[in-house]
Design a protein around this motif. Structure first.
Motif, mmCIF file in Angstrom:
data_model
loop_
_atom_site.group_PDB
_atom_site.id
_atom_site.type_symbol
_atom_site.label_atom_id
_atom_site.label_comp_id
_atom_site.label_asym_id
_atom_site.label_seq_id
_atom_site.Cartn_x
_atom_site.Cartn_y
_atom_site.Cartn_z
ATOM 1 N N UNK A 1 54.446 11.002 50.963
ATOM 2 C CA UNK A 1 53.704 10.836 49.461
ATOM 3 C C UNK A 1 52.208 10.212 49.896
ATOM 4 N N UNK A 2 52.233 9.314 51.226
ATOM 5 C CA UNK A 2 50.975 8.744 51.723
ATOM 6 C C UNK A 2 50.209 9.589 52.705
ATOM 7 N N UNK A 3 48.854 9.239 52.735
ATOM 8 C CA UNK A 3 48.263 10.170 54.009
ATOM 9 C C UNK A 3 48.734 9.972 55.259
ATOM 10 N N UNK A 4 48.546 10.800 56.166
ATOM 11 C CA UNK A 4 49.088 10.777 57.723
ATOM 12 C C UNK A 4 48.071 9.883 58.357
ATOM 13 N N UNK A 5 48.604 8.643 58.312
ATOM 14 C CA UNK A 5 47.930 7.544 59.145
ATOM 15 C C UNK A 5 48.357 7.792 60.638
ATOM 16 N N UNK A 6 47.667 7.239 61.598
ATOM 17 C CA UNK A 6 48.112 7.017 62.947
ATOM 18 C C UNK A 6 48.474 5.542 63.351
ATOM 19 N N UNK A 7 49.980 5.639 63.567
ATOM 20 C CA UNK A 7 50.342 4.237 63.667
ATOM 21 C C UNK A 7 50.348 3.752 65.170
ATOM 22 N N UNK A 8 49.943 2.386 65.094
ATOM 23 C CA UNK A 8 49.859 1.560 66.582
ATOM 24 C C UNK A 8 51.234 0.901 66.508
ATOM 25 N N UNK A 9 51.617 0.255 65.162
ATOM 26 C CA UNK A 9 53.033 -0.302 65.255
ATOM 27 C C UNK A 9 53.916 0.408 64.275
ATOM 28 N N UNK A 10 55.203 0.271 64.433
ATOM 29 C CA UNK A 10 56.221 0.860 63.460
ATOM 30 C C UNK A 10 57.255 -0.133 63.688
ATOM 31 N N UNK A 11 57.762 -0.672 62.346
ATOM 32 C CA UNK A 11 58.967 -1.619 62.636
ATOM 33 C C UNK A 11 60.005 -1.340 61.444
ATOM 34 N N UNK A 12 61.268 -1.179 62.230
ATOM 35 C CA UNK A 12 62.479 -0.946 61.210
ATOM 36 C C UNK A 12 63.283 -2.254 60.899
ATOM 37 N N UNK A 13 62.843 -2.799 59.687
ATOM 38 C CA UNK A 13 63.560 -4.117 59.410
ATOM 39 C C UNK A 13 64.475 -4.109 58.358
ATOM 40 N N UNK A 14 65.389 -5.051 58.093
ATOM 41 C CA UNK A 14 66.267 -4.933 57.134
ATOM 42 C C UNK A 14 66.756 -6.183 56.423
ATOM 43 N N UNK A 15 67.866 -6.253 56.052
ATOM 44 C CA UNK A 15 68.953 -5.191 56.142
ATOM 45 C C UNK A 15 69.377 -4.986 57.767
ATOM 46 N N UNK A 16 70.161 -3.841 57.853
ATOM 47 C CA UNK A 16 70.536 -3.686 59.144
ATOM 48 C C UNK A 16 70.163 -2.416 59.720
ATOM 49 N N UNK A 17 68.835 -2.134 60.112
ATOM 50 C CA UNK A 17 68.377 -0.799 60.623
ATOM 51 C C UNK A 17 69.323 -0.009 61.639
ATOM 52 N N UNK A 18 70.099 -1.245 62.495
ATOM 53 C CA UNK A 18 70.963 -0.200 63.318
ATOM 54 C C UNK A 18 72.182 0.292 62.958
ATOM 55 N N UNK A 19 72.257 0.393 61.588
ATOM 56 C CA UNK A 19 73.401 0.973 60.880
ATOM 57 C C UNK A 19 72.906 2.693 60.864
ATOM 58 N N UNK A 20 71.629 2.916 60.996
ATOM 59 C CA UNK A 20 71.181 4.199 60.897
ATOM 60 C C UNK A 20 71.682 4.855 62.319
ATOM 61 N N UNK A 21 71.861 6.265 62.322
ATOM 62 C CA UNK A 21 72.048 6.787 63.680
ATOM 63 C C UNK A 21 70.860 7.072 64.423
ATOM 64 N N UNK A 22 71.016 7.512 65.539
ATOM 65 C CA UNK A 22 69.879 7.662 66.350
ATOM 66 C C UNK A 22 69.063 8.973 66.035
ATOM 67 N N UNK A 23 69.892 9.764 65.531
ATOM 68 C CA UNK A 23 69.314 11.191 64.814
ATOM 69 C C UNK A 23 68.631 10.692 63.672
#
Ligand SMILES: C[S@@+](CC[C@H](N)C(=O)[O-])C[C@H]1O[C@@H](n2cnc3c(N)ncnc32)[C@H](O)[C@@H]1O
Ligand code: SF4
Length: 360
Positions: free
Chosen positions: A44-66
């Protein structure tokens, strides 16, 4: 242009006794439904070019690598971007951690919290210290070379000797970066209830200050830079993503309850899963509240966040009311000017909240 994205993953195996972050227990089906919605939200957002991506939580490591990979594939990410994932020791081991790396994660923030099983139990953590250390070693074997460890201090009935032991063990592991937070007694948590009932006591201010001073001195003796109030790193390993927050840069925040800052607006997403999904279903950004950042609140944020960066600080505002505040804080030896910028003094660092209040 926005070049940072925070992705909130609101799932935890079990709620820790001190934590009030938005997270809850869930099953695989709900997690998958969440990932699908998250991807739609990003679109839903414009396609920005990211220099940093942060998965925070909660517990992001509960997601599968896929699942992480599918989310990352929806983003346009620069070649040398910092891509961080918060990892809870009990939630991922060898193969899963390798999958995170293959998906594009190149920095981990591991929630160690304490090197003492007595405190881990009290905190309600799902792992013991041995599990924490072996996950850390595993991530090294897999080839992660930018790792941050999260710890806490000023815990109920913690002594300065306990803090010294934590610091010794922490430095022995030789992480590139670590964060160490003084416990906040958050209303609604199990800890807060115990505090109200008199079962726990807050750490005396003097003891907390002694602990903090020990942490700072020990880290510095071991060649870590104390670059932010609660953050330490080896040369060149400052958290790039979080540093953008402290520099008051805009960023996209996606996911349940996530906060973001875009086009002069600070926003917060829906906190209820069903409202979050309903909004995305009709192609509407799942925003719950907006705060327009006018000039006054921009300066508030700029001061409060910027002064957290201990070496960088802030560029002074030349308006009379600010000049007056700076003078007062300089006279109290809370602020000092260095290379045309204001930074906290050691005294100001220990009383940072009093300093920040002046700018609100
Ligand atoms: C949102 S948590 C995410 C990390 C991950 N869920 C974990 O706990 O392993 C980020 C960090 O905030 C800190 N934290 C959470 N609640 C806190 C509190 N009440 N007081 C101080 N620090 C806290 C913990 O060190 C935690 O690792
Ligand atoms: S501290 Fe981390 S693992 Fe514990 S409840 Fe909070 S977010 Fe979940």
């Amino acid at each position: 242009m926005v070049d940072a994205i925070y992705i909130h993953i609101p799932f935890c195996v079990k709620k820790c006794n001190y934590c009030d972050f938005l997270s809850f227990k869930s099953d695989e089906e709900t997690i998958e439904k969440y990932v699908v919605n998250l991807i739609k939200e990003i679109e839903l957002y414009p396609k920005y070019n990211y220099d940093t991506v942060y998965f925070g939580g909660g517990t992001p490591s509960l997601l599968k690598g896929e699942q992480i990979k599918r989310i990352l594939n929806t983003l346009s990410i620069n070649a040398n971007a910092e891509v961080t994932l918060e990892l809870n020791p009990k939630t991922a081991s060898g193969e899963e951690i390798r999958e995170f790396k293959n998906a594009g994660i190149n920095r981990l923030s591991i929630g160690i919290q304490s090197f003492n099983d007595k405190f881990l139990k009290k905190l309600g953590r799902i792992h013991n210290i041995q599990e924490g250390i072996s996950v850390y070693k595993e991530t090294r074997k897999i080839g992660f070379n930018s790792i941050s460890l999260d710890l806490m201090f000023s815990l109920p009935e913690e002594s300065i000797e306990d803090v010294k032991m934590d610091m010794k063990k922490l430095i022995e592991l030789n992480p590139e970066h670590f964060s160490i937070y003084s416990l906040i007694w958050e209303p609604g948590t199990n800890f807060y209830e115990k505090l109200k009932k008199g079962e726990y006591k807050e750490t005396e201010n003097d003891l907390e200050a002694d602990m903090y001073e020990y942490i700072i001195d020990y880290a510095k003796k071991n060649s870590y830079t104390h670059y932010e109030i609660s953050n330490f790193c080896k040369k060149g390993y400052e958290a790039r993503h979080n540093t953008k927050y402290w520099r008051n840069k805009e960023y996209l925040g996606v996911g349940l309850g996530a906060s973001g800052y875009l086009d002069n607006i600070r926003y917060k997403n829906q906190m209820k899963f069903s409202s979050y999904c309903d909004s995305i279903l009709i192609g509407k950004k799942p925003i719950l509240e907006n705060e327009i950042v006018d000039e006054v609140s921009l300066e508030e944020y700029r001061h409060i966040l910027g002064l957290r960066l201990l070496e960088e600080g802030i560029v002074p505002n030349t308006e009379e009311n600010y000049v007056k505040i700076y003078k007062e804080l300089e006279n109290k030896n809370f602020l000092i000017k260095k290379d045309g910028r204001y930074i906290l003094t050691k005294k100001g660092l220990f009383l940072a909240n009093d300093v920040f209040e002046k700018f609100i």
